[in-house]
Design a protein around this motif. Structure first.
Motif, PDB file in Angstrom:
ATOM      1  N   CYS A   1       0.848  -1.187   0.000  1.00 33.10           N
ATOM      2  CA  CYS A   1       0.000   0.000   0.000  1.00 33.10           C
ATOM      3  C   CYS A   1       0.883   1.235   0.000  1.00 33.10           C
ATOM      4  O   CYS A   1       2.110   1.142   0.126  1.00 33.10           O
ATOM      5  CB  CYS A   1      -0.932  -0.023   1.211  1.00 33.10           C
ATOM      6  SG  CYS A   1      -0.021   0.066   2.763  1.00 33.10           S
ATOM      7  N   LEU A   2       0.280   2.399  -0.092  1.00 36.50           N
ATOM      8  CA  LEU A   2       1.046   3.649  -0.192  1.00 36.50           C
ATOM      9  C   LEU A   2       1.968   3.869   0.999  1.00 36.50           C
ATOM     10  O   LEU A   2       3.093   4.331   0.846  1.00 36.50           O
ATOM     11  CB  LEU A   2       0.083   4.841  -0.304  1.00 36.50           C
ATOM     12  CG  LEU A   2      -0.571   5.045  -1.669  1.00 36.50           C
ATOM     13  CD1 LEU A   2      -1.621   6.145  -1.581  1.00 36.50           C
ATOM     14  CD2 LEU A   2       0.472   5.367  -2.723  1.00 36.50           C
ATOM     15  N   CYS A   3       1.524   3.527   2.214  1.00 41.89           N
ATOM     16  CA  CYS A   3       2.358   3.771   3.401  1.00 41.89           C
ATOM     17  C   CYS A   3       3.302   2.611   3.693  1.00 41.89           C
ATOM     18  O   CYS A   3       4.212   2.740   4.513  1.00 41.89           O
ATOM     19  CB  CYS A   3       1.495   4.090   4.619  1.00 41.89           C
ATOM     20  SG  CYS A   3       0.748   2.652   5.403  1.00 41.89           S
ATOM     21  N   GLY A   4       3.100   1.452   3.031  1.00 38.91           N
ATOM     22  CA  GLY A   4       4.004   0.319   3.193  1.00 38.91           C
ATOM     23  C   GLY A   4       3.655  -0.619   4.335  1.00 38.91           C
ATOM     24  O   GLY A   4       4.332  -1.624   4.530  1.00 38.91           O
ATOM     25  N   ALA A   5       2.590  -0.326   5.093  1.00 38.63           N
ATOM     26  CA  ALA A   5       2.233  -1.171   6.241  1.00 38.63           C
ATOM     27  C   ALA A   5       1.753  -2.549   5.789  1.00 38.63           C
ATOM     28  O   ALA A   5       2.029  -3.553   6.434  1.00 38.63           O
ATOM     29  CB  ALA A   5       1.162  -0.486   7.086  1.00 38.63           C
TER      30      ALA A   5
ATOM     31  N   CYS B   1      -6.001  -0.402   3.296  1.00 41.07           N
ATOM     32  CA  CYS B   1      -5.127  -0.217   4.450  1.00 41.07           C
ATOM     33  C   CYS B   1      -5.768   0.788   5.396  1.00 41.07           C
ATOM     34  O   CYS B   1      -6.159   1.879   4.986  1.00 41.07           O
ATOM     35  CB  CYS B   1      -3.764   0.286   3.986  1.00 41.07           C
ATOM     36  SG  CYS B   1      -2.707   0.829   5.342  1.00 41.07           S
TER      37      CYS B   1
HETATM   38 ZN   LIG Z   1      -1.020   1.736   4.073  1.00 40.53          ZN
END
Ligand SMILES: [Zn+2]
Ligand SMILES: [Zn+2]
Length: 140
Positions: free
Chosen positions: A7-11, A73
């Motif tokens: 996802c965009l934040c990498g989580a 996410c």
């Molecule tokens: Zn994320």
């Protein structure tokens, strides 16, 4: 070769392996409103070719129906995929898989199309018959 996505934040990190069942474009209103685009590029994978590598606890379902479960996410809100539990398939959005060579073969949910695409590919009114749709085609 497996393909990884995040996802965009990498989580949330996921991985697919082997070849997708199908790749193409979906024109349904849900895909359009979720992506902000006139259609959404999809890649369909069997459940056993797909796994969440990290951050499963941050993955939530926006809960459209029991058949179609979009996942996003909870930290960054990025939509990654739509699970189809009753079909044993998951649609990982092509934008989620940067290393996947995208070879579209079909357009689906074309009855809801807002931006006509004349690329010679088959255009299904809704879903393929094998996935519970009518299987009906519309003219290119
Ligand atoms: Zn994320
Ligand atoms: Zn769609």
């Amino acid at each position: 070769m497996p393909h990884s996505g995040r996802c965009l934040c990498g989580a949330v990190e996921l991985e697919v392996s082997g070849s997708p069942v199908a790749m193409g474009y979906c024109h349904c209103s849900f895909c359009r409103s979720g992506s902000g685009d006139p259609f959404n590029a999809f890649s369909l994978w069997k459940h056993d070719a797909f796994r969440i590598k990290a951050g499963a606890q941050h993955l939530a379902t926006s809960g459209k129906t029991t058949e179609s479960q979009p996942k996003y996410c909870t930290i960054c809100g990025d939509r990654l995929m739509t699970d189809y539990p009753t079909l044993g398939l998951v649609d990982v959005f092509v934008s989620t898989l940067p290393t996947l060579a995208f070879c579209p073969s079909i357009h689906i949910n074309c009855a809801e199309m807002v931006l006509p695409v004349r690329d010679g590919l088959p255009k299904l009114k809704d879903f393929p018959a094998a996935l519970g749709g009518s299987g009906e085609m519309i003219a290119d």
